[in-house]
Every structure is written in C-alpha cells, then in structure tokens.
Design a protein around this motif. Structure first.
Motif, PDB file in Angstrom:
ATOM      1  N   CYS A  55       0.794  -1.236   0.000  1.00  0.00           N
ATOM      2  CA  CYS A  55       0.000   0.000   0.000  1.00  0.00           C
ATOM      3  C   CYS A  55       0.824   1.281   0.000  1.00  0.00           C
ATOM      4  N   CYS A  58      -0.177   3.719  -2.768  1.00  0.00           N
ATOM      5  CA  CYS A  58      -1.507   4.290  -2.532  1.00  0.00           C
ATOM      6  C   CYS A  58      -1.441   5.379  -1.468  1.00  0.00           C
ATOM      7  N   HIS A  61      -0.531   9.210  -2.152  1.00  0.00           N
ATOM      8  CA  HIS A  61      -1.491  10.177  -2.685  1.00  0.00           C
ATOM      9  C   HIS A  61      -2.123  11.010  -1.574  1.00  0.00           C
ATOM     10  N   ASN A 279      -7.071   7.858  -4.399  1.00  0.00           N
ATOM     11  CA  ASN A 279      -6.484   6.666  -4.988  1.00  0.00           C
ATOM     12  C   ASN A 279      -7.105   5.426  -4.359  1.00  0.00           C
ATOM     13  N   TYR A 280      -7.126   4.350  -5.129  1.00  0.00           N
ATOM     14  CA  TYR A 280      -7.689   3.083  -4.652  1.00  0.00           C
ATOM     15  C   TYR A 280      -6.827   1.946  -5.177  1.00  0.00           C
ATOM     16  N   ALA A 281      -6.610   0.924  -4.338  1.00  0.00           N
ATOM     17  CA  ALA A 281      -5.795  -0.221  -4.753  1.00  0.00           C
ATOM     18  C   ALA A 281      -6.239  -1.466  -3.990  1.00  0.00           C
ATOM     19  N   TYR A 296      -7.231  -0.834  -0.273  1.00  0.00           N
ATOM     20  CA  TYR A 296      -6.622   0.372   0.293  1.00  0.00           C
ATOM     21  C   TYR A 296      -7.153   1.606  -0.434  1.00  0.00           C
TER      22      TYR A 296
END
Length: 304
Positions: A55, A58, A61, A279-281, A296
């Motif tokens: 993460c 991510c 950001h 942001n997304y992961a 995340y």
C-alpha cells in the motif's frame, strides 16, 4: 528517579517496511514523486496501514496533500487490532522511533486529553505490537522532514466505540481539528476479502470477484463522502444502512468515526469542508474462492 526517555521502538521495521533509513527514504521519495498535490493543504487524510510493498504507493497520494509549512502537530488515529478497547487509549511512550528520525509525542496535548478521563493508557508492549499507528510514522516523518524540529505527534489507539462515545470523542477532537496547524491521520484499510478473513460477500452482477469488492469499497466511500456532509441524501443513508450489515471491515470504520464526528461538530458552526478520495488499490485481484485481498484507499479532507 530515572529521567530516561521512554521510547517506542520501530517494531515493524524490517518486516512491514524497510529498516534502513536510506532505503526507506528512497522508497518514500519514489512513491511521493508519482503522486500529485491536487487538493491540499489537507486538514485530515485517510491512508492504509498495511505493509508498504502492498500500500505504499496508494498512501503517497494522501501524504502528498500535506503542507509541512503550516503543520505543527499530527494526530494519528489507528484501530486496535490486538487488545479489546471500548474507549480510546494513549501511549505510554514519549518518543516514537523511525528509521528516518524520532518523533516526539506532544505531552501538553496528552496531558489535556488525559484530564478528560476519557482515555485509557496502553502499555508499551501493546503499543509496539500494534501496526495501525506505526505504519504512518515513516510517511509522517518524510512528509514533515523540512519542519521536523517543530513537529510533534499525538498517537491515539481507537477501540470499538458506541455511537454516543463516537460523538463524545468527536466533540473533544473538534477543537483540535479546527486548528489549521493540526493534521489528522485516519489509519484505515478497507475490505478484507477471503476465507481467511471469514468474509466472502460477492455480487455476481459486478463481474469478477475483485470487481465486486471494488464496488463494495466505492459504496463505503459514499459513507465517508456524504454521511457527514449532506444529511439530505436519503438514498445514500439507506444504502449505508444496508452496507453496514454486509461490510465487516472494522479497520475501515473504527479509526474514522472520531474524526468524522469531529467534522460533523464543526459543520454545525458553519465550517465548510470537503472530503475527496484520491487513490484506490487492492493487494491482489480475487478471481476465485481460494483468493484473498485487502483494499486500500487514500483521501484528504480540506477546510475552506
């Protein structure tokens, strides 16, 4: 009487993130260079607390939205993973160590919080076992390195709070959130999916499993985005009521509840704020029932 400073060691360095200060610095600089400062300066951010290999990119950001020239104190709120808490808890340490440099706990703020009678004291062992706060220390140190001599931190371990306690902590923390020299970090992972997490909700209409997970996480983002900002959003509230029954990641809600109750408190005085996800992961893309993943997200709260 000993005057020895009580230090919390960087207990997850070498396993969850690099123990070498130079290697860690290079990693953080790399991730931050790929992120954009688009909506800062942030008054609060939300970022994950998993291993940096999963993460770190991510989280950058969110940390990119921090302005070190105006930030002097950083509150870090993380959920308790190892000990049961019905309240929030303060550290027994005075200094948190990181591979970059040590972070000093603001003892004046700690004294004020302790006087309220609302906090427990976590042992040093509990503190060092917990990763939800520690994972934000290296990023905090990196983001604030240009003003590190003026920086103090306020770590708070968050338990499973009742709704009334959420409101009480929100009211208490709102006066700190109102101060532009303070930054709040919400330590939060999102959906934990897979049999090892005992959570396998799947909406086939969304396509593959990882798409269903992403859809669910986006519904959670609506909770953050609207619940405390537009109380007239009836449809949003009905979907959230349904969501709470099927979304089981306490990591997502525990550490955010106090801050967003503080936001709600400030809104009553006319303070204008906006929360944006950046942001997304996912740790991996689940495609079958044997897979697992953790989601995340990075976001920031701006006060206008």
């Amino acid at each position: 009487m000993s005057n020895r400073t009580v230090c919390r060691e960087a207990s997850h360095a070498g396993s969850w993130y690099a123990a070498s200060g130079s290697q860690l610095n290079t990693q953080l600089e790399g991730w931050l260079s790929q992120a954009q400062s688009t909506i800062g300066p942030a008054r609060a951010i939300i970022a994950p607390h998993a291993g940096y290999s999963y993460c770190g990119a991510c989280a950058a950001h969110a940390y990119k939205q921090i302005d070190p020239s105006i930030t002097r104190r950083v509150f870090i709120l993380g959920p308790s993973h190892h000990v049961p808490l019905s309240r929030c808890a303060l550290s027994s340490a005075e200094v948190y160590k990181t591979p970059l440099y040590d972070l000093r706990i603001d003892q004046n703020v700690y004294a004020d919080l302790w006087k309220t009678g609302m906090f427990e004291r976590m042992s040093l062992q509990t503190d060092e076992d917990e990763h939800s706060i520690e994972m934000h220390l290296p990023y905090t140190a990196k983001a604030m390195e240009s003003h590190k001599d003026e920086l103090s931190i306020v770590p708070v371990l968050v338990g499973a709070l009742s709704e009334s306690k959420e409101q009480d902590y929100g009211k208490l923390l709102s006066r700190y959130l109102a101060d532009p020299s303070n930054l709040f970090i919400i330590s939060s992972d999102f959906c934990h999916w897979g049999q090892r997490f005992r959570y396998t909700y799947y909406d086939e209409a969304q396509g593959e499993i990882h798409r269903s997970i992403e859809h669910l996480d986006k519904m959670v983002s609506q909770r953050f985005r609207y619940t405390y900002y537009d109380e007239a959003q009836g449809e949003i509230h009905r979907s959230i009521e349904h969501l709470d029954k099927m979304y089981t990641s306490d990591c997502c809600f525990l550490s955010s509840c106090c801050v967003f109750q503080a936001v709600s408190e400030l809104r009553t005085s006319g303070t204008e704020m906006k929360f944006s996800f950046l942001n997304y992961a996912q740790s991996s893309q689940c495609r079958n029932w044997q897979d697992s993943s953790v989601s995340y997200a990075a976001g920031a709260l701006i006060v206008h």
